[in-house]
Write a protein that holds these residues in place. Structure first.
Motif, PDB file in Angstrom:
ATOM      1  N   GLU A 239       0.827  -1.211   0.000  1.00  0.00           N
ATOM      2  CA  GLU A 239       0.000   0.000   0.000  1.00  0.00           C
ATOM      3  C   GLU A 239       0.856   1.253   0.000  1.00  0.00           C
ATOM      4  O   GLU A 239       0.534   2.233  -0.680  1.00  0.00           O
ATOM      5  N   THR A 240       1.945   1.225   0.743  1.00  0.00           N
ATOM      6  CA  THR A 240       2.846   2.383   0.781  1.00  0.00           C
ATOM      7  C   THR A 240       3.489   2.614  -0.572  1.00  0.00           C
ATOM      8  O   THR A 240       3.592   3.758  -1.048  1.00  0.00           O
ATOM      9  N   ILE A 241       3.935   1.546  -1.212  1.00  0.00           N
ATOM     10  CA  ILE A 241       4.537   1.674  -2.545  1.00  0.00           C
ATOM     11  C   ILE A 241       3.530   2.231  -3.533  1.00  0.00           C
ATOM     12  O   ILE A 241       3.832   3.152  -4.315  1.00  0.00           O
ATOM     13  N   ASP A 242       2.301   1.706  -3.521  1.00  0.00           N
ATOM     14  CA  ASP A 242       1.268   2.181  -4.449  1.00  0.00           C
ATOM     15  C   ASP A 242       0.969   3.658  -4.209  1.00  0.00           C
ATOM     16  O   ASP A 242       0.817   4.442  -5.170  1.00  0.00           O
ATOM     17  N   ARG A 243       0.892   4.051  -2.945  1.00  0.00           N
ATOM     18  CA  ARG A 243       0.587   5.447  -2.630  1.00  0.00           C
ATOM     19  C   ARG A 243       1.684   6.386  -3.118  1.00  0.00           C
ATOM     20  O   ARG A 243       1.410   7.440  -3.715  1.00  0.00           O
ATOM     21  N   LEU A 244       2.911   6.004  -2.891  1.00  0.00           N
ATOM     22  CA  LEU A 244       4.032   6.859  -3.306  1.00  0.00           C
ATOM     23  C   LEU A 244       4.140   6.928  -4.828  1.00  0.00           C
ATOM     24  O   LEU A 244       4.423   8.004  -5.391  1.00  0.00           O
ATOM     25  N   ARG A 245       3.923   5.810  -5.487  1.00  0.00           N
ATOM     26  CA  ARG A 245       3.974   5.816  -6.954  1.00  0.00           C
ATOM     27  C   ARG A 245       2.865   6.707  -7.512  1.00  0.00           C
ATOM     28  O   ARG A 245       3.072   7.426  -8.501  1.00  0.00           O
ATOM     29  N   ALA A 246       1.691   6.674  -6.889  1.00  0.00           N
ATOM     30  CA  ALA A 246       0.589   7.525  -7.348  1.00  0.00           C
ATOM     31  C   ALA A 246       0.919   9.006  -7.181  1.00  0.00           C
ATOM     32  O   ALA A 246       0.400   9.851  -7.919  1.00  0.00           O
ATOM     33  N   GLN A 247       1.793   9.307  -6.233  1.00  0.00           N
ATOM     34  CA  GLN A 247       2.231  10.687  -6.014  1.00  0.00           C
ATOM     35  C   GLN A 247       3.405  11.073  -6.912  1.00  0.00           C
ATOM     36  O   GLN A 247       3.915  12.186  -6.821  1.00  0.00           O
ATOM     37  N   GLY A 248       3.832  10.141  -7.750  1.00  0.00           N
ATOM     38  CA  GLY A 248       4.956  10.415  -8.646  1.00  0.00           C
ATOM     39  C   GLY A 248       6.317  10.296  -7.994  1.00  0.00           C
ATOM     40  O   GLY A 248       7.314  10.764  -8.558  1.00  0.00           O
ATOM     41  N   LYS A 249       6.381   9.660  -6.844  1.00  0.00           N
ATOM     42  CA  LYS A 249       7.657   9.517  -6.134  1.00  0.00           C
ATOM     43  C   LYS A 249       8.462   8.355  -6.711  1.00  0.00           C
ATOM     44  O   LYS A 249       7.898   7.366  -7.190  1.00  0.00           O
ATOM     45  N   ARG A 250       9.770   8.482  -6.641  1.00  0.00           N
ATOM     46  CA  ARG A 250      10.673   7.437  -7.118  1.00  0.00           C
ATOM     47  C   ARG A 250      11.281   6.709  -5.921  1.00  0.00           C
ATOM     48  O   ARG A 250      12.031   7.304  -5.142  1.00  0.00           O
ATOM     49  N   ILE A 251      10.935   5.430  -5.773  1.00  0.00           N
ATOM     50  CA  ILE A 251      11.412   4.626  -4.649  1.00  0.00           C
ATOM     51  C   ILE A 251      12.673   3.883  -5.067  1.00  0.00           C
ATOM     52  O   ILE A 251      12.684   3.166  -6.065  1.00  0.00           O
ATOM     53  N   LYS A 252      13.740   4.030  -4.275  1.00  0.00           N
ATOM     54  CA  LYS A 252      14.999   3.393  -4.629  1.00  0.00           C
ATOM     55  C   LYS A 252      15.224   2.051  -3.933  1.00  0.00           C
ATOM     56  O   LYS A 252      15.682   1.106  -4.542  1.00  0.00           O
ATOM     57  N   PHE A 253      14.926   1.964  -2.648  1.00  0.00           N
ATOM     58  CA  PHE A 253      15.079   0.671  -1.997  1.00  0.00           C
ATOM     59  C   PHE A 253      14.345   0.646  -0.663  1.00  0.00           C
ATOM     60  O   PHE A 253      13.954   1.682  -0.119  1.00  0.00           O
ATOM     61  N   LEU A 254      14.154  -0.569  -0.170  1.00  0.00           N
ATOM     62  CA  LEU A 254      13.646  -0.812   1.178  1.00  0.00           C
ATOM     63  C   LEU A 254      14.825  -1.165   2.064  1.00  0.00           C
ATOM     64  O   LEU A 254      15.582  -2.087   1.766  1.00  0.00           O
ATOM     65  N   TYR A 255      14.980  -0.454   3.158  1.00  0.00           N
ATOM     66  CA  TYR A 255      16.029  -0.741   4.132  1.00  0.00           C
ATOM     67  C   TYR A 255      15.410  -1.473   5.311  1.00  0.00           C
ATOM     68  O   TYR A 255      14.430  -1.007   5.906  1.00  0.00           O
ATOM     69  N   THR A 256      15.983  -2.627   5.658  1.00  0.00           N
ATOM     70  CA  THR A 256      15.406  -3.424   6.731  1.00  0.00           C
ATOM     71  C   THR A 256      16.480  -4.116   7.558  1.00  0.00           C
ATOM     72  O   THR A 256      17.534  -4.502   7.039  1.00  0.00           O
TER      73      THR A 256
END
Length: 434
Positions: free
Chosen positions: A169-186
């Protein structure tokens, strides 16, 4: 006549010359406490400093002296930007304990895993890029991401770590906002600061979500071999060769050598070596050979078992003290390894605001907001059990509980409402994280 020329006094004459990147730099809440926490009258439950007193120091000293005498001109010279081959070969065997199959050529040695995280962020992130992180997450990682002008977005977690549903859900929300996600840190093993461990099935679900969404996974694993209740869970990297894995000898040997590593796909490794060479020319050569010597000439697996027994006793002392001392409405995690317990105080309390009262009461801890990039965590505190002996841990927890009780009394006196519901940790790896 009025002087037309202003002569303002400035504390920093270079303030106009710094890059925009420096605006993202912030003081580590843990480092800021060091000067206070090191005072002998204060019980420090703040820092994650390993206890290395049980190391065979005389044997290590003799072995290092022999190494210098017989091979000094090599071990004190410049080295490879990727790191020395002898150590990279040994790291392959270390990672095998967590199910990882690797080749030495895909390992880059770094000055601790912290530098590895810096190099990974440098080669992947541009200003404005998004880095996803657990909620809460390691303060040193947040500082690195912000220093590169990244936007850190926290993914909701539960008692088993990252929620795969919330991640998608977080990825979908950010993509809908036009954000570029580089990685998940865990940090899937004994998370810093929460102490929570992701079960194997949860790790596979997280990897699956990231793979389907085209998001890289960066797995930071400094505590993986310090499992206190059972065998280590296999690393995420063991299930997916595209996961970038960060390792360290700081917790399983000694942090002063500052040696960590990054295991990455071959193309990424080439970029890491270039970034490493531009930063340091080469990682510390003497430290690498010192650790290679330690792994060759000492029972390092047996030493890890000694560390685990010692940390287990300290963890158990902290959990018992919390159960005996903390007021109603307090919850905490029960870590299965690592160094930390994550405490949630009753509604209305603020761990940052009460920190000076804690220091006055001769106990140090790290307030929860340090582990968020967005201001969360006011009711949380990270308590570390790795360094003080059990009797000091009990004293520190008692002092911490006294501070909390006084805060509650003040809050009640002035009519501030809070939820008094009793909530002790349930059986299992952790308690409620909310």
């Amino acid at each position: 006549m009025t002087d037309q020329h202003r002569h303002d006094t400035r504390l920093d004459r270079f303030v106009d010359s710094y890059s925009q990147r420096t605006e993202g730099m912030r003081v580590s809440a843990v480092r800021a406490l060091f000067s206070v926490a090191n005072r002998p009258e204060i019980v420090s439950l703040a820092g994650g400093m390993p206890n290395i007193k049980d190391l065979p120091l005389h044997h290590i000293a003799d072995s290092l002296a022999a190494m210098i005498e017989t091979n000094g001109t090599k071990v004190m010279q410049y080295g490879s930007g990727q790191g020395e081959g002898v150590l990279r070969e040994q790291i392959v065997h270390v990672m095998a304990l967590e199910g990882i199959t690797a080749h030495p050529d895909d390992i880059t040695i770094t000055a601790g895993s912290q530098q590895g995280l810096d190099l990974v962020t440098r080669i992947f992130c541009d200003p404005g890029d998004v880095v996803l992180a657990e909620s809460p997450s390691y303060v040193g990682a947040l500082g690195t991401f912000l220093s590169y002008q990244c936007e850190v977005v926290h993914v909701p977690t539960d008692e088993h770590g990252i929620s795969p549903t919330a991640l998608r859900e977080t990825i979908d929300r950010l993509r809908a906002q036009g954000k570029r996600i580089k990685f998940l840190y865990t940090i899937p093993n004994y998370n810093n600061p929460s102490g929570v461990t992701q079960p194997w099935d949860r790790r596979l679900d997280v990897i699956s979500v990231c793979e389907s969404e085209g998001v890289l996974v960066v797995e930071d694993n400094p505590y993986g071999l310090l499992s206190l209740d059972a065998d280590p869970i296999p690393a995420m990297r063991s299930a997916d060769e595209n996961v970038i894995y960060l390792g360290s000898f700081s917790k399983t040997f000694a942090p002063g050598f500052r040696v960590g590593w990054v295991l990455a796909p071959h193309a990424v490794r080439e970029k890491l070596v270039l970034a490493q060479e531009s930063a340091t020319l080469c990682p510390p050569v003497f430290s690498q050979y010192a650790i290679a010597d330690y792994l060759t000439n000492n029972d390092w697996r047996g030493q890890i078992d000694i560390f685990k027994d010692m940390y287990r006793a300290r963890r158990d002392a902290m959990l018992l003290a919390l159960a005996e001392e903390m007021p109603e409405g307090t919850t905490w995690t029960r870590p299965a390894g690592g160094f930390f317990v994550w405490v949630t105080l009753p509604e209305g309390l603020d761990t940052q605001a009460m920190l000076p009262r804690g220091v006055d009461a001769r106990v140090a801890y790290v307030p929860g907001p340090a582990f968020y990039a967005d201001g969360q965590g006011a009711r949380n505190a990270r308590l570390s059990f790795c360094f003080p002996p059990p009797d000091r841990i009990k004293t520190g927890v008692r002092r911490f509980a006294d501070v909390v009780r006084r805060e509650l009394e003040v809050m009640n006196t002035f009519g501030v409402s809070h939820s008094p519901t009793l909530s002790r940790p349930a059986p299992g790896p952790s308690a409620n994280l909310t």
